[in-house]
Design a protein around this motif. Structure first.
Motif, short mmCIF file in Angstrom:
data_model
loop_
_atom_site.label_atom_id
_atom_site.label_comp_id
_atom_site.label_asym_id
_atom_site.label_seq_id
_atom_site.Cartn_x
_atom_site.Cartn_y
_atom_site.Cartn_z
N TYR A 222 61.15 57.15 7.18
CA TYR A 222 60.42 58.02 6.14
C TYR A 222 58.89 58.12 6.02
CZ TYR A 222 65.26 57.81 4.23
OH TYR A 222 66.41 57.67 3.96
N ARG A 223 58.38 57.29 7.12
CA ARG A 223 56.71 57.52 7.09
C ARG A 223 56.26 58.45 7.96
NH1 ARG A 223 53.01 53.74 5.28
NH2 ARG A 223 51.84 54.02 7.07
N SER A 224 55.21 59.08 7.70
CA SER A 224 54.52 60.07 8.50
C SER A 224 53.64 59.30 9.60
CB SER A 224 53.43 60.70 7.80
OG SER A 224 52.56 60.24 6.92
N GLU A 225 53.53 57.83 9.39
CA GLU A 225 52.55 56.96 10.53
C GLU A 225 53.54 55.97 10.63
OE1 GLU A 225 48.45 54.63 11.34
OE2 GLU A 225 48.86 55.67 9.40
N PRO A 226 54.38 55.72 11.51
CA PRO A 226 55.25 54.73 11.93
C PRO A 226 54.66 53.53 11.79
CG PRO A 226 55.97 56.46 13.16
CD PRO A 226 54.45 56.85 12.93
N ILE A 227 55.18 52.22 11.27
CA ILE A 227 54.63 51.18 11.60
C ILE A 227 55.07 50.61 13.07
CG2 ILE A 227 55.08 48.46 10.68
CD1 ILE A 227 56.00 49.63 8.13
N PRO A 228 53.90 50.13 13.42
CA PRO A 228 54.19 49.47 14.94
C PRO A 228 55.08 48.45 15.09
CG PRO A 228 52.11 49.16 14.16
CD PRO A 228 52.49 49.85 13.20
N THR A 229 56.00 48.38 16.41
CA THR A 229 56.76 47.30 16.47
C THR A 229 56.01 46.03 16.56
OG1 THR A 229 58.25 48.71 17.79
CG2 THR A 229 58.37 46.33 18.50
N GLY A 230 56.39 44.81 16.13
CA GLY A 230 55.85 43.71 16.16
C GLY A 230 54.64 43.48 14.86
N ALA A 231 54.43 44.42 14.17
CA ALA A 231 53.50 44.19 13.15
C ALA A 231 53.80 43.07 12.08
CB ALA A 231 53.66 45.51 12.25
N LYS A 232 52.49 42.65 11.80
CA LYS A 232 52.85 41.18 10.90
C LYS A 232 52.95 41.79 9.34
CE LYS A 232 50.55 37.06 9.69
NZ LYS A 232 49.35 36.09 9.68
N VAL A 233 53.75 41.22 8.93
CA VAL A 233 54.58 41.74 7.55
C VAL A 233 54.31 40.82 6.65
CG1 VAL A 233 56.49 42.31 5.95
CG2 VAL A 233 56.47 42.93 8.74
N SER A 234 53.60 41.17 5.57
CA SER A 234 53.37 40.33 4.32
C SER A 234 53.55 41.23 3.02
CB SER A 234 51.98 39.97 4.05
OG SER A 234 50.84 41.06 4.05
N TYR A 235 53.58 40.68 2.13
CA TYR A 235 54.12 41.37 0.61
C TYR A 235 53.12 41.29 -0.33
CZ TYR A 235 58.51 41.09 3.08
OH TYR A 235 59.52 41.05 4.06
N PHE A 236 52.92 42.54 -1.15
CA PHE A 236 52.07 42.76 -2.35
C PHE A 236 52.48 41.84 -3.45
CE2 PHE A 236 51.43 46.97 -0.09
CZ PHE A 236 49.96 46.84 -0.40
N ASP A 237 51.69 41.36 -4.27
CA ASP A 237 52.26 40.72 -5.62
C ASP A 237 52.86 41.85 -6.29
OD1 ASP A 237 51.53 37.88 -4.78
OD2 ASP A 237 49.32 38.25 -5.81
#
Length: 246
Positions: A222-237
């Motif tokens: 659904y994104r216009s700018e894909p998240i790259p493979t291997g991106a480090k994921v964190s989460y918002f409060d």
């Protein structure tokens, strides 16, 4: 013979007059007018104005009463799905407005009781918002886009759609809500180089996104700018402050 026919006709008219009428689903009722009036294009809610209008408060109470007593009018899969999404959102609005002014849904009841306590009725069944979400919406319809359609009246929630969900438009509406959230930025999905911050929704409901591999795989649809493979994921409060229009 004419007298018998007259008696039969009279009986049929009498039965029709006393038979309970089927109320329309929330998407066919006054609900759409209320959403258009009080929900902004950004998905925030004019709670102050709504609370000040006794007629519109009464209209919402009638809608939730209808949801509480009636079965979905459209019994197709999408009809039932749209009905239960509308039920969640309408009841959430009702619970907030019954207690407004408040700063957060947490003010309605301690320990997130607004979600866990049986405060709502849907199609004749007393339940909690959590039950509606986790025992009906998620397992019955098996569509992760539901997470971007139901609204928990909080700043970090996906925006509330300012019109009802309907069977005829459900796929388009769910896609639009999901796409908007996936491209929203801060608080939802924020990409910076090889790092991406995601809404807590993607952590809390990780199992619902496994069909796409994981949350990132789902988001990239659904994104216009894909998240790259291997991106480090964190989460918002998660910000539980009320999603009030300012």
């Amino acid at each position: 013979m004419k007298i018998k026919r007259l008696h039969l006709l009279t009986s049929l008219v009498l039965l029709a007059s006393i038979a309970p009428s089927r109320a329309a689903d929330p998407g066919e009722s006054d609900y759409g007018r209320l959403l258009a009036k009080y929900v902004t294009p950004a998905g925030t809610v004019k709670y102050r104005d709504w609370k000040a209008n006794a007629e519109d408060l009464s209209a919402l109470r009638k809608i939730t009463a209808q949801i509480g007593s009636d079965q979905p009018a459209d019994t197709s899969r999408d009809g039932r799905f749209a009905y239960h999404i509308n039920a969640y959102n309408a009841w959430m609005l009702r619970l907030v407005l019954d207690r407004y002014p408040i700063k957060s849904v947490q003010d309605i009841a301690p320990s997130f009781g607004v979600f866990t306590e049986p405060r709502i009725t849907v199609a004749g069944k007393k339940m909690s918002l959590n039950q509606l979400e986790k025992e009906i919406l998620i397992p019955e319809f098996k569509d992760p886009r539901v997470h971007f359609a139901i609204n928990c009246a909080s700043t970090s929630c996906p925006p509330l759609l300012n019109l009802p969900f309907t069977a005829a438009k459900l796929t388009t509406q769910l896609d639009a809500q999901t796409k908007a959230f996936a491209n929203k930025g801060a608080g939802a999905v924020h990409l910076s180089g090889k790092k991406v911050q995601l809404s807590k929704i993607f952590e809390w409901y990780a199992a619902d996104f496994k069909a796409s591999g994981d949350a990132v795989g789902f988001i990239n649809k659904y994104r216009s700018e894909p998240i790259p493979t291997g991106a480090k994921v964190s989460y918002f409060d998660y910000d539980w402050s009320l999603n009030e229009a300012r």
